[in-house]
Design an enzyme around this catalytic site. Structure first.
Site, short mmCIF file in Angstrom:
data_model
loop_
_atom_site.label_atom_id
_atom_site.label_comp_id
_atom_site.label_asym_id
_atom_site.label_seq_id
_atom_site.Cartn_x
_atom_site.Cartn_y
_atom_site.Cartn_z
N LYS A 114 31.95 -125.55 4.38
CA LYS A 114 32.55 -124.98 3.54
C LYS A 114 32.74 -126.36 2.41
CE LYS A 114 35.92 -124.03 6.47
NZ LYS A 114 36.40 -122.69 6.26
N THR A 137 35.74 -116.62 3.98
CA THR A 137 34.59 -115.59 4.32
C THR A 137 33.75 -116.41 5.25
OG1 THR A 137 33.55 -116.25 2.26
CG2 THR A 137 34.72 -114.03 2.31
N LYS A 190 31.46 -115.09 8.61
CA LYS A 190 29.88 -115.16 8.71
C LYS A 190 29.54 -115.80 10.16
CE LYS A 190 29.59 -116.33 3.99
NZ LYS A 190 29.68 -117.59 2.80
C1 LIG Z 1 30.77 -118.19 2.53
C2 LIG Z 1 30.43 -119.42 1.70
C3 LIG Z 1 31.50 -120.30 1.30
C4 LIG Z 1 33.10 -119.91 1.65
O1 LIG Z 1 33.12 -120.40 2.70
P1 LIG Z 1 34.85 -120.67 3.21
O2 LIG Z 1 34.51 -121.18 4.66
O3 LIG Z 1 35.39 -119.55 3.30
O4 LIG Z 1 35.42 -121.66 2.39
C5 LIG Z 1 31.15 -121.28 0.57
N1 LIG Z 1 29.99 -121.80 0.14
C6 LIG Z 1 28.67 -121.04 0.46
C7 LIG Z 1 27.41 -121.70 0.40
C8 LIG Z 1 28.97 -119.89 1.56
O5 LIG Z 1 27.97 -119.20 1.90
#
Ligand SMILES: *Cc1c(COP(=O)(O)O)cnc(C)c1O
Length: 802
Positions: A538, A646, A650
């Site tokens: 992240k 998010t 995933k």
């Molecule tokens: C999903 C996603 C994020 C968001 O990640 P968080 O853990 O919710 O901060 C950031 N960058 C990419 C490339 C992502 O696919």
């Protein structure tokens, strides 16, 4: 549907026409370009049809305004959504080509920083899949988020040249260009205001098709590019011989859509950013109004046909811009315009971090956008009057809530009062908005506030990124889950089925081997696929607490050095994160992770029981490799700080077990999977607020009483890490003297949670049950569900299927 034979014929023809070469001579890029062009053309038929369908039915359409769209690659997703992935794979196979190989050459469209931009992309996919008339509106940056390289352990930024080889997916619509006006003088004539002596900029739209899942629906992502207007190339300057100045003006104008600001959850307050915001908002709204007029419907009922969604405050000038057009161009009075605007606009709040809240200096703003500023002043005046007279607020309360205060315009306040709906992005976040951050506003307009927990598209994050897992799921429960991912719950029926568990385990193992190969190739580090793959991916930010993770790794290393034969479950800690280029402590955290990695990975005394890997250039494409291979998902933000997250969803969907604080959507993940299938630790929301309110939190007590912490902190600054003693002083100081993210406070609890992870992982039955339970309950986090809730609860848009 296109047959295999037709597909093959079309492809061979396309390849010849596009590259002028035979299939044997064609480069990989030629092969990709031909395939992608063909896929876009297949989508184009439905694209035209969809637009006609929406217009013919005069149905309500949503325009999702966002300064970022982090879409990633398109080819595979478009093939899947068109139902052509298998056809393509088979045809290419017959031609001696490999679809996956060809698809991998596409450049990511990385026009976003992180979660906010990725959410916008998932929402586009879901709106199309549900046949909801919904389109994106944003900026076509020439350069997306920087490319990150790690050099000597440090992050180094390089420009992201994503457009270099042209973008196959977009279509330039020069005839739909509009002018956006900056600066100038406000004049009044016949009761209407207008601007004179402005600096006009041409906004040129580029449309990208957003293909719905097997439903003949194709929506539009419209991104605007800034171009100098011909008359802008100043011939008077030119003829006076000031040749260079004439070009400078053109360069200045076009800089508006040149590059994405690389900050996540941080507002720099720069005038170029303000220009970007007004640029795409004004262009987008002008475009909407222009096509609305063609429908021949009454402007006074705009909100019955159009919904404008404001994704965070960046597009909140949609409110005064729509006021301007309704009053200055369409001749409506203030009250009627205001009522139309409020019914048309809705706003999503994405963060409570104070450094992220947009505030523009009045001086800067009023000079750049004089008419918009006038309108905001009037909005503010009327709002403050209401606060006094209708709500009987005190002067102090009015000052707090005003749109303009302390010489600044508060964009969140503007967005709140100009919208009919304000939503948070996870239940906890919305409660915090209502009871703390936006309490004043909630008290006077409670009905506007609602929650819409974020979601992710399972088409990209499961079907496309983890095809092997998708196959196993379908083998056991059939393929209805693809239409409605809530049906993933049926997997629970097989939780005790030995064969099913084995297949789930095999898929994870394969994905881990693939990631291990990627790590070997990119980092030249050998990792063991039998070890726990613990992934922290992240943006790099203090509140996301990569620091807590790396300090804990240092502690584990110390423990193994003291007792190398300890019965220790081998672990591979994998990080991926970009830091904003001006965020020094975040960049030093990357250096710390890489420094620890070098030390630990090369110390034979610990017998490969810990490996640390930092993968460079975190992006959508890298996420698609990481999520399927993760055993453990690190979601360890300081409670209250992560609005939703998010990434957490995933990982869950791909069968990782979450180690988490009860923050953002982790609360709802916990609720879905139950106590036994998530590993929780850390301060609660109440404890965090109490610590902030009492102003008494100090770390000295913790450090004195916990030798693990003491040792690790000393090692940051005593040369143990083999770098200058000063290198990590800033990290030391921040956690020791100003631990506002409670890294040390949560350390013990985190270490204990990591111990539990080790125990669970050792028991294969327990672990597989946890993994399966997570997959089976991830369907509620499908962005299809989220979008349905937006559509019925905020936009009042119906599905308009073919
Ligand atoms: C999903 C996603 C994020 C968001 O990640 P968080 O853990 O919710 O901060 C950031 N960058 C990419 C490339 C992502 O696919």
């Amino acid at each position: 549907m296109v047959t295999k034979a037709q597909f093959k014929k079309d492809y061979l023809k396309k390849l010849t026409v596009k590259s002028g070469r035979t299939i044997e001579e064609a480069s990989r890029w030629d092969q990709y370009h031909a395939l992608a062009s063909m896929v876009r053309e297949y989508a184009s038929m439905d694209w035209v049809d969809t637009n006609n369908r929406y217009d013919d039915k005069a149905c309500k359409q949503v325009f999702y305004f966002s300064i970022e769209f982090l879409t990633g690659k398109f080819l595979m997703n478009n093939l899947i959504n068109l139902g052509l992935d298998e056809t393509a794979s088979e045809v290419l196979d017959e031609l001696g080509l490999d679809l996956e190989d060809i698809a991998s050459i596409e450049k990511d469209q990385g026009l976003g920083n992180g979660g906010l931009g990725r959410l916008a992309a998932c929402f586009m996919d879901s709106m199309a899949a549900l046949a909801i008339p919904g389109h994106g509106c944003g900026i076509r940056y020439n350069y997306g988020l920087f490319e990150q390289k790690i050099i000597n352990g440090y992050q180094v930024e390089f420009p992201d040249r994503w457009l270099n080889n042209r973008n196959v997916w977009e279509v330039k619509k020069a005839d739909k260009s509009v002018e956006v006006h900056f600066y100038g003088d406000v004049k009044l004539e016949n009761g209407r205001y207008f601007l004179e002596n402005t600096t006009p900029v041409l906004a040129v739209p580029y449309d990208t098709p957003v293909v719905g899942y097997k439903n003949d629906t194709v929506n539009t992502l419209r991104l605007w590019s800034a171009q100098a207007i011909n008359k802008e190339f100043d011939y008077s300057t030119f003829s006076r011989g000031e040749y260079m100045d004439a070009f400078k003006k053109k360069y200045d104008v076009e800089s508006i859509s040149q590059v994405l600001y690389p900050n996540d959850s941080y507002d720099e307050g720069k005038v170029l950013r303000l220009k970007q915001e007004y640029f795409f908002v004004s262009a987008g709204i002008q475009g909407i109004i222009r096509s609305f007029k063609k429908l021949g419907k009454p402007m006074a009922k705009l909100y019955d046909y159009i919904s404008i969604h404001i994704n965070d405050t960046h597009p909140s000038m949609a409110i005064p811009e729509l006021m301007r057009i309704l009053m200055d161009e369409e001749g409506f009075g203030w009250d009627e315009s205001w009522s139309i605007v409020e019914k048309t606009c809705s706003y999503t709040n994405h963060t409570i971090l104070s450094e992220a809240l947009e505030k523009w200096p009045v001086e800067m703003f009023s000079k750049l956008l004089p008419r918009i500023y006038m309108i905001i002043e009037e909005i503010n005046k009327r709002f403050c009057l209401d606060l006094f007279e209708v709500y009987h607020k005190t002067q102090e309360e009015v000052n707090r809530m005003a749109v303009i205060g302390h010489g600044e315009i508060r964009m969140a306040h503007l967005a709140i009062i100009g919208s009919h709906s304000i939503n948070g992005v996870a239940r906890l976040h919305t409660e915090i908005l209502k009871n703390k951050e936006l309490k004043d506003f909630y008290n006077i307009m409670p009905a506007k506030f609602n929650n819409k927990t974020n979601g992710i598209t399972h088409r990209r994050w499961l079907i496309n990124s983890n095809p092997e897992l998708s196959k196993v799921i379908t083998k056991y429960i059939g393929d209805y889950w693809i239409r409605d991912p809530q049906h993933l719950r049926e997997l629970m029926k097989f939780i005790d089925d030995k064969d099913f568990r084995q297949e789930i385990d095999d898929v994870k193992r394969k994905n881990k081997e693939a990631l291990a190969a990627y790590i070997l190739k990119h980092n030249n580090i050998v990792v063991n696929p039998d070890s726990i793959f613990d992934v922290h991916a992240k943006r790099l930010h203090e509140y996301k607490r990569q620091t807590l993770n790396i300090l804990h790794i240092m502690y584990l290393y110390n423990r193994l050095l003291k007792n190398p034969d300890e019965d220790f479950v081998p672990r591979t800690f994998i990080f991926a994160a970009k830091a904003a280029p001006s965020y020094y402590i975040a960049k030093q955290t990357i250096k710390l992770i890489n420094t620890v990695a070098d030390l630990v990975n090369n110390d034979t005394r610990i017998k490969d029981k810990i490996k640390v890997v930092f993968l460079e250039n975190y992006s959508v494409s890298l996420a698609e490799i990481l999520m399927p291979a993760a055993d453990v998902s690190e979601q360890i933000s300081t409670t209250t700080k992560e609005a939703s997250g998010t990434g957490n969803m995933k990982f869950m969907m791909n069968g990782a077990v979450t180690i988490a604080t009860l923050d953002g959507a982790n609360v709802e993940i916990h609720e879905q999977v139950g106590e036994d299938n998530i590993v929780l630790f850390g301060l609660t929301e109440e404890e965090v607020y109490e610590l902030y309110e009492r102003h008494e939190y100090k770390t000295d007590h913790i450090i004195e009483n916990d030798p693990r912490i003491k040792e690790v902190l000393d090692q940051l600054i005593n040369g143990f890490l083999g770098v200058d003693k000063e290198e990590f002083q800033i990290i030391y100081d921040s956690v020791v003297y100003n631990d506002e993210y409670f890294v040390l406070k949560d350390f013990d609890s985190y270490a204990a949670a990591q111990e539990r992870i080790g125990h669970y992982y050792t028991d294969e039955d327990i672990w597989l049950k946890m993994a399966i339970t997570n997959i089976a309950h991830s369907g509620v986090f499908s962005s299809d569900k989220t979008i349905q809730e937006y559509a019925s609860g905020i936009w009042e848009t119906d599905r308009v299927p073919k």
